[in-house]
Design an enzyme around this catalytic site. Sequence first.
Site, PDB file in Angstrom:
ATOM      1  N   ARG A  49      92.070  21.637  98.145  1.00  0.00           N
ATOM      2  CA  ARG A  49      93.050  22.233  97.242  1.00  0.00           C
ATOM      3  C   ARG A  49      93.195  21.476  95.921  1.00  0.00           C
ATOM      4  NH1 ARG A  49      93.947  24.047 102.112  1.00  0.00           N
ATOM      5  NH2 ARG A  49      93.311  21.951 102.644  1.00  0.00           N
ATOM      6  N   THR A  50      93.417  20.187  96.002  1.00  0.00           N
ATOM      7  CA  THR A  50      93.715  19.446  94.773  1.00  0.00           C
ATOM      8  C   THR A  50      92.548  19.526  93.798  1.00  0.00           C
ATOM      9  OG1 THR A  50      95.126  17.983  96.061  1.00  0.00           O
ATOM     10  CG2 THR A  50      94.496  17.216  93.873  1.00  0.00           C
ATOM     11  N   LYS A  78      76.395   2.417  95.166  1.00  0.00           N
ATOM     12  CA  LYS A  78      75.661   1.181  94.850  1.00  0.00           C
ATOM     13  C   LYS A  78      76.627   0.025  94.639  1.00  0.00           C
ATOM     14  CE  LYS A  78      72.197   3.799  92.231  1.00  0.00           C
ATOM     15  NZ  LYS A  78      71.655   3.977  90.872  1.00  0.00           N
ATOM     16  N   ARG A 100      91.032  11.184  92.773  1.00  0.00           N
ATOM     17  CA  ARG A 100      91.618  10.874  94.079  1.00  0.00           C
ATOM     18  C   ARG A 100      90.818   9.734  94.674  1.00  0.00           C
ATOM     19  NH1 ARG A 100      92.716  15.198  98.822  1.00  0.00           N
ATOM     20  NH2 ARG A 100      94.553  15.506  97.519  1.00  0.00           N
ATOM     21  N   HIS A 128     101.155  11.270  95.574  1.00  0.00           N
ATOM     22  CA  HIS A 128     100.409  12.476  95.225  1.00  0.00           C
ATOM     23  C   HIS A 128     101.315  13.281  94.283  1.00  0.00           C
ATOM     24  CE1 HIS A 128      97.691  15.724  95.377  1.00  0.00           C
ATOM     25  NE2 HIS A 128      97.529  15.873  96.667  1.00  0.00           N
TER      26      HIS A 128
END
Length: 486
Positions: A49-50, A78, A100, A128
């Site tokens: 969703r986000t 890496k 995120r 959030h």
Amino acid sequence: MKDVISIRDFSRADLDLLVQNALELKQGNADKSEKKRKVASLFFEPSTRTRTSSEVAAELDDHYVNGFAGTEGTSVKKGEPLADTVRMYEGYDFNAIVMRHTLEGAARLASDYVKIPVINGGDGPNGHPTQAMLDLMTIKEAKGKIDDLKVAFVGDLKYGRTVHSLLQAFEHYDVTPWLIAPNNVSLPEWRVKEYEANTGKKVVISDNLLDAIRNVDVLYMTRIQRERFPQGKEGDDEYEKVSWIYKLNAEILKSAHPNLKVMHPLPRYKNNLEVALDVDATSHALYFEQARNGMFMRQAILRKVFGDGFEGKKKEAVDEKYAEELPIGTPRSKKENLYVFNNGTLIDHLELGGGYKIKPLLRLMDYHDSPIIIGNNVPSAKYGQKDVYCLVDFFLTPEQTWKLGLISDRATINILKEGKVQRKFKVVLPSQLEGLIECQNRNCISRPEHFEHAKSRFYVESRQPLKLRCHYCEKPVGREEMKVIY
Ligand code: NCD
């Protein structure tokens, strides 16, 4: 303010305006935005969703979007530090970053490195903020208001970042939160205390879902955040204890008030549904509309970020002084003093044991020029007992002076010259402490084991009693839990 890192940074006016703008966008009443920009969408952690709603929101305004969904195939694999990854996108002329990350404080760290706005799409279990904003929008849309409501948070309140941010947002409104969670995933104590201290309201703590169903206006269900439990057997056992708890279905909802709305940030967990699929068809289910609102809210957020930004919450001005001058009393006769010297620094009124911490704290290891006298467990008229520390022929730098505030609440410093006290003062910590305290939250991006090279930074939020807050993960610490880096 153009970053969206933490709800903590926003004013009520910012939140209200975003809700209003997002609702207008949803109704199709807003003008088209004028300028095409580049939005980096950097998802180090899974998201449906986000990420999708942020990207669609950007595309609705004709912005260009690029980035990654998961670190597979990127240089993160890496071992690239976060600070470098975000600077690459800034270097390619991106105008904003939506990100995120699993570590708490990741978005804050990113925003310390780039000048372009950073929007936090979730930083580990911490926060959030854009979810909280779309949750406010959804409540406003469904209930016509945000004030005067009872909202029950149900499930994993320990790791559930959406709960943390929404609860912080509620500090601006007149909401009575109910907290319904099993013991081992209950809302961290400090979050309860902060909500109560900042609002003057009591939260309702309960383990009775039925009671909540009958009494509240909104049920905010959450998934048990299995991925944030400790690794291995310990985590498995903890999860077992709570995985089956609090299940909502259409049958239980029959006892609810017809206006009760059920929200959930989603995803729900199919192996152990916390909201059964049969709830979807009831008039209570709001979660799909909630998820859809994310698109409009994120469009509104991007427009603000590319427009005039946010007003931000007023921060209280903190005094920058590092010492507080004290009156010089009448000198005692030399015979009364335990320590007789003519020139140097006398650190008085230290807490017991404090005397032994000073050498490493002030990095006096190489200081051998003149004597250091430590008076341990000395009687004190004011405190009963104290430690005293004398540095003969030695004067502290301003930094050494305020650093004493890291180990003592009450130390006073006497500057002696030619046998007389010339100045006397009490040390005061400056409002920002860098590289001096280690954050005790293992998931904080500033912890050395994450190799993100984030210099620890704490803000002094209150001095009496001492309360500091980590710049990154936002956890508060008091003097007892504080770990000074020697
Ligand atoms: C939530 C999250 O990622 O914190 N999902 C979302 O953004 N809508 C909730 C969850 O993962 O359980």
